[in-house]
Motif scaffolding. Sequence first.
Motif, short mmCIF file in Angstrom:
data_model
loop_
_atom_site.label_atom_id
_atom_site.label_comp_id
_atom_site.label_asym_id
_atom_site.label_seq_id
_atom_site.Cartn_x
_atom_site.Cartn_y
_atom_site.Cartn_z
N GLN A 1 0.83 -1.05 -0.41
CA GLN A 1 0.26 -0.03 0.09
C GLN A 1 0.97 1.21 -0.17
O GLN A 1 0.36 2.25 -0.59
N GLY A 2 2.23 1.24 0.25
CA GLY A 2 2.50 2.27 0.92
C GLY A 2 4.30 2.76 -0.14
O GLY A 2 4.70 3.36 -0.13
N GLY A 3 4.23 1.43 -0.74
CA GLY A 3 5.29 2.13 -2.28
C GLY A 3 6.23 1.44 -1.01
O GLY A 3 6.74 0.97 -0.02
N MET A 4 7.74 1.72 -1.73
CA MET A 4 8.97 1.40 -1.45
C MET A 4 8.93 2.49 -0.30
O MET A 4 9.76 1.29 0.57
N SER B 1 10.30 0.92 5.31
CA SER B 1 9.84 1.12 6.54
C SER B 1 9.77 0.07 7.90
O SER B 1 9.94 -0.17 9.25
N ARG B 2 10.23 -1.27 6.91
CA ARG B 2 9.80 -1.84 7.74
C ARG B 2 11.25 -2.25 8.41
O ARG B 2 11.28 -3.70 9.72
N VAL B 3 12.43 -2.03 8.02
CA VAL B 3 13.70 -2.33 9.00
C VAL B 3 13.75 -0.68 9.68
O VAL B 3 14.02 -0.98 10.73
N HIS B 4 13.04 0.00 9.71
CA HIS B 4 12.97 1.37 10.38
C HIS B 4 12.39 2.61 9.58
O HIS B 4 12.16 2.64 8.40
N PRO B 5 11.40 3.39 9.87
CA PRO B 5 10.84 4.45 9.73
C PRO B 5 11.46 5.41 8.62
O PRO B 5 11.70 5.98 7.17
N LEU B 6 12.54 5.82 9.83
CA LEU B 6 13.44 6.67 9.39
C LEU B 6 14.09 6.73 7.77
O LEU B 6 14.42 6.62 6.50
N PHE B 7 15.19 4.98 7.57
CA PHE B 7 15.90 4.36 7.13
C PHE B 7 14.38 4.17 5.59
O PHE B 7 15.05 4.61 4.54
N ALA C 1 14.24 5.42 0.31
CA ALA C 1 13.19 5.41 -1.20
C ALA C 1 13.77 6.82 -1.63
O ALA C 1 13.99 7.08 -2.32
N ILE C 2 14.43 7.97 -1.54
CA ILE C 2 14.88 9.29 -1.58
C ILE C 2 15.68 8.67 -2.21
O ILE C 2 15.99 9.32 -3.64
N LEU D 1 11.17 -0.50 -8.05
CA LEU D 1 10.24 -0.37 -7.74
C LEU D 1 9.73 1.39 -7.21
O LEU D 1 8.95 1.80 -7.18
N ALA D 2 10.28 2.22 -9.13
CA ALA D 2 9.66 3.85 -8.84
C ALA D 2 8.87 3.56 -9.71
O ALA D 2 7.39 3.56 -9.39
N PHE D 3 9.24 2.80 -10.96
CA PHE D 3 7.97 2.55 -11.67
C PHE D 3 6.41 1.83 -11.36
O PHE D 3 5.36 1.77 -11.72
N GLY D 4 6.64 0.78 -10.58
CA GLY D 4 5.35 0.39 -9.96
C GLY D 4 4.55 1.45 -9.93
O GLY D 4 3.45 1.26 -9.60
N VAL D 5 5.39 2.74 -9.38
CA VAL D 5 3.56 3.25 -8.54
C VAL D 5 3.15 3.94 -10.43
O VAL D 5 1.88 4.26 -10.54
N VAL D 6 3.66 4.62 -10.72
CA VAL D 6 3.05 4.53 -12.26
C VAL D 6 2.31 4.28 -12.82
O VAL D 6 1.58 4.19 -13.65
#
Length: 441
Positions: free
Chosen positions: A63-66, A71-77, A82-83, A200-205
């Motif tokens: 649901q939340g994409g990349m 974030s399953r590692v850590h929200p900041l990670f 992703a950035i 990982l980016a194109f899935g959202v597109v």
Amino acid sequence: MNRKLVFFTGLMLFSMFFGAGNLIFPPLLGMEAGNQFLPAISGFILTGVLLPFVAVIAVITSQGGMVEIGSRVHPLFGLVFAIIIYLCIGPFYAIPRAATVAYELSWQQMFANDSRLSLILFVAIFFLISLLICLNPKKIVDWLGQILTPLLLITLAILVVRGLFLLEYTGTPATDKYADSPFLTGFIEGYFTLDAVAGLAFGVVVINALRDGGILNRAKQISGAIVSGLIAALGLATVYLSLGWIGAVMPKTQNYSNGAELLTAAAQLLFGKTGSLLFGTIVLLACITTVIGLINACGSFFHSIYPKYSYKTYAVVFTIIGFLISSLGLDFILNIAAPILLFIYPIAIVLMALALLEPLIGDGKMMYRIAIAITFVYAAYDSLVSLGLNMDWAAKVLGFVPFFHLGLGWVVPALFGALLGFAIDKWLTKQDEAMALQKKN
């Protein structure tokens, strides 16, 4: 389900994946692999086709994409990684690389005109056209899926079909790196397409394209995206096999330093003076479709995490950054490629694998954290070595694992880390259940 929309979305996805790197790597692989062509191209297809498809599926089923996967590692990670991914596949590397490759392999081949001014003028026009298409994201499927991609496939087919009829396979011996480990060498070469990360980016597109086309049901979006991904994967595999075969059957009358030189020679051999025009057209179409997809993906992502600025604002900003970096030339851009890819690729692959296996193994935090921490160490080592740093001391510590000398030392340790983390997650869950039961009693 709108089958026509899904089909053209698949063509759009194919064109976004199929950029300059995808065009020039397979032919050189075919020539260097020689009689080891089949295992080498199989390894290449694994990282150049299967992993991008897996990346798309991993993102569209989350649901939340990349960001959510990381974030399953850590929200900041999750946010930071992703950035980094989007900036690498976007304005700081992949976008300017595609523009400068289009200049060197399209404009220069067709018009033999090379100067700093001609480079700047070319990339300015190139990015202006790309931006104008990106500013109306709902029309991207029409432009890429129905117009530009069919043109690209037609020009590729002309080159490949003529080559299959006129060139003869001689089964030359493989070069050293392919003679020793053809499959794993092809696997590594597939890294440099950057497609597993781009997926990982194109899935959202893809999801956005299906939603804008009227498919609003979540389950239908996912099934439509999977079919679109299969269409793109089939197209990529077919093209890679064809281009690789062209390299394998080209006469070995001279040495080629890269796949671009090889394909240029093949086009000229098969079509004479018009070969340069044909090859230039193929490169230009491949590059501009990829840049359009990347600008759209990056603009959509950054607008989603920081909606203060509109998608169009981000698209303009990333286009300008891409133009400025492109003006520095292709050599500058390629020099920064290897360290970046060797660092982010293993981490991205491990994240994708764990996310895809979630229905079977769950999403335990320790499993993600230990697997990614171990992968991080090996990825950092490979990246630093590619920068020319002396890491002999680290090699003595890390080099006991299988495939280390091939740059795949992270594979077995990451698997071990995931299994260890999985066991710890199960133990912690049982401890929590036991404590909850004690409190209840």
